[in-house]
Every structure is written in structure tokens, then in C-alpha cells.
Design an enzyme around this catalytic site. Structure first.
Site, PDB file in Angstrom:
ATOM      1  N   HIS A 260       0.829  -1.221   0.000  1.00 19.59           N
ATOM      2  CA  HIS A 260       0.000   0.000   0.000  1.00 19.59           C
ATOM      3  C   HIS A 260       0.861   1.268   0.000  1.00 19.59           C
ATOM      4  O   HIS A 260       0.397   2.322   0.423  1.00 19.59           O
ATOM      5  CB  HIS A 260      -0.945   0.040   1.204  1.00 19.59           C
TER       6      HIS A 260
ATOM      7  N   SER B  50      14.717  22.123 -14.853  1.00 21.34           N
ATOM      8  CA  SER B  50      13.555  22.934 -15.191  1.00 21.34           C
ATOM      9  C   SER B  50      14.042  24.246 -15.783  1.00 21.34           C
ATOM     10  O   SER B  50      15.090  24.754 -15.391  1.00 21.34           O
ATOM     11  CB  SER B  50      12.735  23.206 -13.925  1.00 21.34           C
TER      12      SER B  50
ATOM     13  N   LYS C 227      15.507  22.032  -9.590  1.00 18.80           N
ATOM     14  CA  LYS C 227      14.805  20.795  -9.958  1.00 18.80           C
ATOM     15  C   LYS C 227      15.653  19.831 -10.759  1.00 18.80           C
ATOM     16  O   LYS C 227      16.528  20.199 -11.528  1.00 18.80           O
ATOM     17  CB  LYS C 227      13.537  21.130 -10.752  1.00 18.80           C
TER      18      LYS C 227
ATOM     19  N   ASN D 187      14.375  16.507 -12.743  1.00 19.32           N
ATOM     20  CA  ASN D 187      13.185  15.697 -13.024  1.00 19.32           C
ATOM     21  C   ASN D 187      13.557  14.350 -13.641  1.00 19.32           C
ATOM     22  O   ASN D 187      14.379  14.303 -14.550  1.00 19.32           O
ATOM     23  CB  ASN D 187      12.260  16.454 -13.987  1.00 19.32           C
TER      24      ASN D 187
ATOM     25  N   GLU E 182       9.711   8.799 -16.236  1.00 16.26           N
ATOM     26  CA  GLU E 182       8.329   9.197 -16.525  1.00 16.26           C
ATOM     27  C   GLU E 182       7.931   8.764 -17.932  1.00 16.26           C
ATOM     28  O   GLU E 182       6.805   8.325 -18.169  1.00 16.26           O
ATOM     29  CB  GLU E 182       8.185  10.714 -16.377  1.00 16.26           C
TER      30      GLU E 182
ATOM     31  N   TYR F 250      -9.214 -12.780 -45.390  1.00 20.92           N
ATOM     32  CA  TYR F 250      -8.529 -11.490 -45.374  1.00 20.92           C
ATOM     33  C   TYR F 250      -9.502 -10.336 -45.624  1.00 20.92           C
ATOM     34  O   TYR F 250     -10.401 -10.438 -46.450  1.00 20.92           O
ATOM     35  CB  TYR F 250      -7.423 -11.455 -46.445  1.00 20.92           C
TER      36      TYR F 250
ATOM     37  N   LYS G   5      -0.204  -3.190 -38.819  1.00 21.19           N
ATOM     38  CA  LYS G   5       1.241  -2.933 -38.855  1.00 21.19           C
ATOM     39  C   LYS G   5       1.717  -1.779 -38.007  1.00 21.19           C
ATOM     40  O   LYS G   5       2.715  -1.905 -37.285  1.00 21.19           O
ATOM     41  CB  LYS G   5       1.681  -2.716 -40.302  1.00 21.19           C
TER      42      LYS G   5
END
Ligand code: ARG
Length: 476
Positions: free
Chosen positions: A174, A295, A301, A303, A308, A335, A343
Site C-alpha cells: 500500500h 527545469s 529541480k 526531473n 516518466e 482477409y 502494422k
């Protein structure tokens, strides 16, 4: 006032012919331009040019072998296809949208180059079995490449696990601190997941490895072709057994996309953990500049963009799986042109996963665990409470439920006093259970806790070191 759609006002001018030209200008040329644009797949299926040429070479060799074309024709075809391959490779091949797809582009060019011999190549086959073959070959090649990359990520994780077999950290359920574990154990959990992904890719490869070439349009052919010969030449275990199934089925592609989706999902979970771990409130690991960005406005910062994006790109891969299943679910035998939509999703998923695997391997090798912070976090949150309860069961022969209750009371007491469990004096502990003695302090440390988890598959450093060594040998 209610504004009706299609009514032009000052704020809502009519769509100008300029905008129309930008988005669909060429369709003004009429139905034939629209048809060509919706029909053509050359814009993306040119990626299969190698597979298409490989299939045609095998087909031509077989046609010669059974006497359907002459040796001279086959030699001319081979030479022509070699030259076409060279031109495509060199970026010097004029792909033509009017010729629809890679199959017709190559065949038309071949015929233009070598005449009648080129026009004989399509004997005993159709674009339906040809495209089924090319996609299978492409997917098979992709599986081989991705399998190597999955193993590379596994190797990176095993190396870090070996290094951190004894590094303690909090284990979570959790996302709440649960019990201390080792960082090496955590890394090896992903090795297990990826090993199943690898085996799934292998299963997918084994199942798709039957050759559809020679099923022709849908019913097979009256020409005396040798499907076993082409299957063997192209590295398949044998030919497919039903011509209708051969041209109608794309479950191999869907299975491949599931394999990619599952792998991407595992990478995404690791990426999510990297995002959490690099957050300064956690501070469990640092990534170097190689895998982070700054940033443009906030100088402090750092990141974790690569993580991500590995997480974000998983959406595309899963989307390709859902897309293909949705394309296929309404198709009667055999077909339909709908299947041309197989594709782009397959190509994109494979290429996306290639990038995500590379980024993950890079981040795993790059990340620097903060061993001190990990250890501090491992001890926080009364993480050895289970060890205390287990001690009460072992030493005082208490039923586990009662031990759980006593431990709960001690956790509450410690929390109220602002100390951790080992910060309680023996007198304070005895208020909850008079038989507790000094031996209890031996199990309250994080190090003792992980050391005790020696059950097979448990987090004890000795276990982790042995398992890492086992994986290292397997992956060598
Ligand atoms: N470009 C087509 C595809 O990708 C090739 C097969 C075309 N076959 C046909 N009968 N139109 O599916």
C-alpha cells in the site's frame, strides 16, 4: 443565446478554404486521391522491405526447384532483388504511393528492371500470404532483438542486486512501510518478472514459427509448389496447415503485442518506483544528469523524465494491443483490408519498447542508492513490529493472535512516547507483557530482521547474494 453548430458569427468564423487546404488539400483532387491515401500502406509497410525480399528469394528458389520457372528466370529475379535491396538500403529507391504497398512497389520495380522473369515471381502466391509472411518475419526479428534487450536489463539489475544484497530498505505494501527488505531483493523481484517476459516472448516466437507462404489468396494453389521447402528456407518449423487460417489470422501479432505490453508494464512499475525514490522526500536514489532534466524556471529541480517516459510510453504499447484486437474481432474469414491496420501498432510497440528497455537498462546502471537514507527509512514506522510478534510466539509460546495484540499495544506506547520499538525500556515493555526479557532487543533491529528472513525466496542478504549469483551464471 444558444449558438447552433454550423452558424458563423464574429467569434465563430466559417472554416476557411485555407485551413481546409492545410489539413486535406490534396483530397480536392477528387475521389482517386482520397482512395489512394486511404488505401496505401507503403508509408509504413516499407519497414518490411527486408522481410519481403527474403520471402521472394525463397519463393523464387522454390519455383525453380519444382520447375515452375527456369533457372535463368530465378537467377534474374535474385539479381534484381539484390539490386533493389541495395537501392533501398542506400535510400535511393523511389517508393510510389500509387503502388499501394511494399509488395507491389518491389515487384513492379523488379518487373521494370528484368521484364517477364519479374512478372513470373508472383506465380503460386498472393499478396495475402505474402503480407502474412512478411509480418511474421518482422515480428520474429523483433522478438529476437527485444529478447536480447530484456536480458540486458536483467543483467543490469542482477549486477545492482549483487552490489546491494545487504543494503536494507523499507519494503512496502500500500506504499506504507511494511517490513525491512534488502535493495538487492527488490531488484531481483524485477529480474523474476522480466524472466517471465523473456519466456513469453520465446513462447510467442515458437507459436508463430509456421510459414503461411503458399496459402495464396485463401484456398491454396494448383501449382505444384513445395511449401515445406520455403518454410525451411525461411527458418520456420514447417508450413501452416490451413490456407484460410494462414491469411486470416493475426493472433501471433496480438500475442506479440501482449508480450510487449506486459514487459512495458513491468518497466513502468520500476519507472514509477524510480520516480518515487528520486523524490527528495524519499531520497532513496539519485539519477545523474544523463537521465534527468532540469527545469527552465526552477533551478533546484532534477526531473526523472526518462522514468516518466518509460511509464508514459507503456500507454502506447497497451493501446496497440487493444487496437489490434479491436480491428480483428469483427472479421469473418478470411482477409480484409482492415488487417492492414495491424502494422503501425506492431511497429510502434516494438520500437517504443526497444527505447524503453534501453532507457531502463541505462537508469538501472546509473542510479546511486543513498544507503544511509535507505537504512534510516527501513527502521522507521515500527517496521520490525512483526519481528517482535514472532519473537513473542517463539520465546513465550504465545499464540500469534495474542502476540499481535501485545505488539500493537507496544507500538501504540512507543508512538505516544515518540520513540521506536527499541527505544522502549524493558520495564515499559513488561507493562504490556510481564514475561518479556532483554533478548527481545536482538530482533528489533533492521539488520536482525532481514537476516532472519531465510525462508526460500526470502530477503535475507545471504539468500539474495546466492540468488544474484544464480542469475548471473544463467545470464552469462
Ligand atoms: N497492404 C496489404 C496489407 O497490409 C497487403 C495485402 C493486400 N491484399 C489484398 N487482397 N488487397 O494487408
Amino acid at each position: 443565446m444558444e449558438r447552433r453548430v454550423g452558424t458563423s458569427t464574429k467569434d465563430n468564423p466559417p472554416v476557411s478554404s485555407n485551413a481546409n487546404r492545410q489539413w486535406g488539400g490534396r483530397f480536392a483532387e477528387g475521389p482517386s486521391a482520397i482512395m489512394e491515401a486511404i488505401n496505401a500502406s507503403i508509408g509504413f509497410d516499407r519497414k518490411m522491405w527486408r522481410q519481403d525480399i527474403r520471402g521472394s528469394l525463397a519463393h523464387a528458389a522454390m519455383l525453380k526447384h519444382v520447375g515452375i520457372i527456369s533457372a535463368d528466370d530465378e537467377a534474374a529475379i535474385r539479381d534484381g532483388l539484390d539490386r533493389i535491396a541495395g537501392r533501398i538500403e542506400g535510400g535511393d529507391f523511389p517508393f510510389d504511393e500509387a503502388l499501394e504497398d511494399i509488395h507491389m512497389n518491389i515487384e513492379a520495380r523488379l518487373s521494370a528492371m528484368i521484364g517477364d522473369a519479374g512478372k513470373r515471381l508472383h506465380t503460386g502466391r498472393s499478396r495475402n500470404d505474402q503480407v502474412a509472411l512478411d509480418v511474421r518475419l518482422w515480428v520474429r526479428d523483433a522478438i529476437d532483438g527485444l529478447s536480447g534487450q530484456v536480458q540486458d536489463v536483467m543483467r543490469a539489475l542482477v549486477a545492482r542486486a549483487e552490489e546491494h544484497a545487504g543494503t536494507v530498505m523499507p519494503g512496502f505494501t500500500h506504499l506504507q512501510p511494511a517490513q525491512p527488505v534488502t535493495l538487492g531483493h527488490h531488484f531481483l523481484a524485477y529480474v523474476e518478472m522480466l524472466s517471465r517476459d523473456l519466456s513469453r516472448l520465446g513462447d510467442c516466437r515458437a507459436r508463430l514459427n509456421e510459414c503461411p507462404l503458399g496459402a495464396a489468396a485463401l484456398a491454396g494453389t494448383g501449382f505444384p509448389i513445395d511449401r515445406h521447402m520455403t518454410a525451411k528456407a525461411l527458418g520456420f518449423d514447417g508450413p501452416t496447415r490451413n490456407s484460410l487460417d494462414s491469411v486470416a489470422s493475426r493472433d501471433f501479432a496480438a500475442e506479440f503485442l501482449f508480450c510487449c505490453s506486459m514487459t512495458a508494464t513491468h518497466l513502468s512499475r520500476l519507472a514509477e518506483e524510480i520516480v518515487i525514490w528520486t523524490n527528495p522526500y524519499f531520497g532513496f536514489v539519485k539519477l545523474s544528469d544523463a537521465f534527468t532534466t532540469g527545469s527552465s524556471i526552477m533551478p533546484q529541480k532534477r526531473n526523472p523524465d526518462a522514468a516518466e517516459l518509460v511509464r508514459g510510453k507503456t500507454g502506447r504499447v497497451v493501446g496497440a494491443l487493444v487496437g489490434l484486437l479491436t480491428v480483428m474481432k469483427g472479421l469473418a474469414m478470411t482477409y480484409f483490408k482492415d488487417m492492414q491496420e495491424d502494422k503501425e501498432g506492431v511497429f510502434d510497440a516494438a520500437e517504443t519498447l526497444t527505447l524503453s528497455l534501453a532507457a531502463t537498462a541505462g537508469m538501472v546502471r546509473d542510479l546511486k542508492p543513498d544507503v544511509g537514507r535507505l537504512a534510516a527509512a527501513a527502521g522507521a514506522g515500527f517496521s520490525t513490529a512483526t519481528d517482535l510478534a514472532d519473537w513473542l510466539v517463539r520465546e513465550l509460546k504465545m499464540p500469534f493472535r495474542d502476540a499481535h495484540h501485545v505488539t500493537g499495544a507496544l507500538v501504540a506506547k512507543a508512538e505516544g512516547m515518540g520513540v521506536d520499538l527499541s527505544g522502549l525500556t524493558i520495564e515499559e515493555m513488561r507493562e504490556a507483557e510481564p514475561r518479556i526479557h532483554e533478548g527481545v532487543y536482538d530482533v528489533l533491529s533492521v539488520a536482525a530482521s532481514v537476516r532472519s528472513r531465510t525462508s526460500y525466496g526470502g530477503t535475507a542478504p545471504a539468500n539474495v547474494a546466492a540468488m544474484a549469483a544464480e542469475w548471473k551464471a544463467k545470464l552469462a
